[in-house]
Design a protein around this motif. Structure first.
Motif, mmCIF file in Angstrom:
data_model
loop_
_atom_site.group_PDB
_atom_site.id
_atom_site.type_symbol
_atom_site.label_atom_id
_atom_site.label_comp_id
_atom_site.label_asym_id
_atom_site.label_seq_id
_atom_site.Cartn_x
_atom_site.Cartn_y
_atom_site.Cartn_z
ATOM 1 N N GLN A 102 0.821 -1.209 0.000
ATOM 2 C CA GLN A 102 0.000 0.000 0.000
ATOM 3 C C GLN A 102 0.853 1.255 0.000
ATOM 4 O O GLN A 102 0.515 2.251 -0.641
ATOM 5 C CB GLN A 102 -0.949 0.036 1.199
ATOM 6 N N VAL A 103 1.971 1.215 0.709
ATOM 7 C CA VAL A 103 2.852 2.382 0.749
ATOM 8 C C VAL A 103 3.359 2.710 -0.654
ATOM 9 O O VAL A 103 3.393 3.879 -1.070
ATOM 10 C CB VAL A 103 4.018 2.125 1.720
ATOM 11 N N ILE A 104 3.762 1.681 -1.393
ATOM 12 C CA ILE A 104 4.226 1.889 -2.773
ATOM 13 C C ILE A 104 3.088 2.423 -3.634
ATOM 14 O O ILE A 104 3.261 3.358 -4.435
ATOM 15 C CB ILE A 104 4.783 0.576 -3.356
ATOM 16 N N PHE A 105 1.903 1.841 -3.475
ATOM 17 C CA PHE A 105 0.731 2.295 -4.223
ATOM 18 C C PHE A 105 0.463 3.770 -3.952
ATOM 19 O O PHE A 105 0.203 4.550 -4.880
ATOM 20 C CB PHE A 105 -0.473 1.438 -3.823
ATOM 21 N N ASN A 106 0.533 4.166 -2.684
ATOM 22 C CA ASN A 106 0.311 5.569 -2.330
ATOM 23 C C ASN A 106 1.325 6.486 -3.005
ATOM 24 O O ASN A 106 0.980 7.572 -3.493
ATOM 25 C CB ASN A 106 0.406 5.756 -0.814
ATOM 26 N N VAL A 232 12.307 7.612 -2.085
ATOM 27 C CA VAL A 232 11.411 7.027 -1.093
ATOM 28 C C VAL A 232 11.962 5.651 -0.740
ATOM 29 O O VAL A 232 12.151 4.803 -1.617
ATOM 30 C CB VAL A 232 9.972 6.892 -1.624
ATOM 31 N N THR A 233 12.246 5.434 0.537
ATOM 32 C CA THR A 233 12.741 4.150 1.015
ATOM 33 C C THR A 233 11.577 3.388 1.642
ATOM 34 O O THR A 233 10.908 3.888 2.550
ATOM 35 C CB THR A 233 13.848 4.346 2.063
ATOM 36 N N VAL A 234 11.330 2.184 1.141
ATOM 37 C CA VAL A 234 10.196 1.377 1.588
ATOM 38 C C VAL A 234 10.697 0.182 2.386
ATOM 39 O O VAL A 234 11.690 -0.462 2.007
ATOM 40 C CB VAL A 234 9.365 0.902 0.383
#
Length: 403
Positions: A102-106, A232-234
């Motif tokens: 979800q973080v990547i999707f956002n 952005v680091t995930v």
């Protein structure tokens, strides 16, 4: 009546999930299947994390929280980046979501305009390209076969960059390959990216703690601090702490982008589960013994798989530096005949054969953007891995010569 919007028709169900469902159905019907299709730790979540979740429930922490995470969780994430990666962030630069996906999707939803290109080295995690498609982006795949150690060069990537390129995705250690970038390799990529200021970088570091042979994970930002304002680091707790079902992922990046990501999340899922957030705080702040112990076991399993599959004609395996996957080139099996006379024409055929003839569920390389390969997960108990390797060896030996 049709129910599917055009954008939904562009994507597919996760191949690994689909294969795992089929494996479960076969097992339910009495078949003996070793499922190595899904990348999920087989360990239970550590007890101190469970205790923290229970305590949070007892305290009444079962209500809404801030859309992208509690202050306490954000502080734990900030502390983790400082302690483990030498990276300094503020609360305003971190966001927690319902899993890293979800973080990547956002992040993509916050930034992509129709037609923007997303540069994805292959093999890649299956969701990268579909998320880009769903949000109006154009995935641009750069193939990195086994001869390239499954990693792109700066020259390859620069040749693929156009005025429409918006994102470059990096995943180290990688799924499905297990390949990890060295600091020097990341620095070279960073130097190239300095010439392309419109390109954002998404560094997926979810497997940073699953490393083998003393390898050290280098965060992209540690190697390329000059790109901080567009990186952005995930990461997340799923892989390192055996918390896949808890669904807590997080990201760190420019405050302006994080703010937009939080706005998007507030209108989609709202906050991650409050109890899972408390569990994640305990994972990040608490004892780290489990991480090291699990890492040693993954390395032992990797070595077992390498030994078990070595020397099988038609299969080639690069020793992974990290993660818990073996990504086997199966070019030498294409064209060979199954015992029933059917010719194997693709890596999907190879996986189908291994499932039907050997009872081993794997995922074709086509799902990861690179063929002909087969991915299997060694996040499974050693006896299962031993059985799978024996079955694969026997199944390959039963194939006839190429047509």
């Amino acid at each position: 009546m049709t129910y599917e919007a055009e954008r939904a028709s562009l994507i597919k169900l996760s191949p690994a999930m689909a294969i795992s469902v089929r494996a479960r159905e076969l097992r339910a019907g009495g078949a003996d299947v070793v499922d190595l299709s899904v990348g999920e730790p087989d360990f239970d979540t550590p007890a101190h994390i469970l205790d923290a979740a229970e305590a949070a429930m007892r305290r009444g922490e079962t209500h809404y929280t801030a859309a992208d995470g509690t202050t306490e969780l954000k502080d734990a994430i900030v502390a983790k980046f400082a302690r483990e990666n030498g990276l300094k962030f503020s609360r305003q630069e971190v966001s927690a979501g319902n899993g890293a996906k979800q973080v990547i999707f956002n992040a993509l939803m916050a930034t992509l305009e129709p037609g923007d290109e997303v540069l994805v080295p292959a093999p890649y995690w299956v969701s990268y390209t579909d998320m880009a498609l769903l949000l109006g982006g154009v995935p641009k795949v750069v193939e990195c076969p086994i001869e390239a150690d499954f990693k792109p060069t700066p020259e390859q990537l620069e040749a693929a960059i156009t005025p429409k390129t918006r994102w470059l995705f990096l995943n180290s250690p990688g799924n499905p390959s297990g390949a990890a970038f060295s600091r020097a390799e990341l620095e070279a990529l960073g130097a190239m990216l300095e010439r392309h200021p419109r390109v954002l970088v998404l560094s997926d570091e979810i497997y940073e703690h699953i490393l083998h042979d003393g390898a050290q994970a280098t965060p992209f930002l540690a190697a390329c601090p000059q790109l901080r304002d567009r990186t952005v680091t995930v990461n997340g707790v799923s892989k390192a702490y055996a918390m896949t079902g808890w669904r807590i992922g997080y990201a760190a990046g420019p405050a302006g982008l994080i703010k937009v990501m939080a706005k998007i999340q507030s209108q989609s899922t709202s906050n991650p589960c409050s109890v899972a957030q408390a569990a994640a705080i305990a994972a990040l702040n608490g004892p780290q013994d489990f991480v090291a112990e699990a890492g040693r076991e993954y390395t032992a399993r990797r070595d077992l798989v390498i030994e078990g599959l070595s020397g099988i004609p038609g299969l080639r395996l690069r020793k992974p530096e990290g993660a818990f996957y073996a990504f086997l080139e199966c070019k030498g099996l294409i064209g060979r005949r199954r015992p029933d006379g059917t010719v194997l024409t693709s890596d999907a055929d190879v996986c189908e054969y291994l499932l039907e003839a050997a009872g081993v569920a794997t995922v074709p390389g086509a799902a990861f953007g690179l063929s002909p390969y087969v991915r299997l997960s060694f996040a499974a108990a050693r006896p299962l891995l031993e059985a799978a390797c024996t079955r694969i060896r026997e199944a390959v030996a039963a194939l006839g010569d190429a047509a």
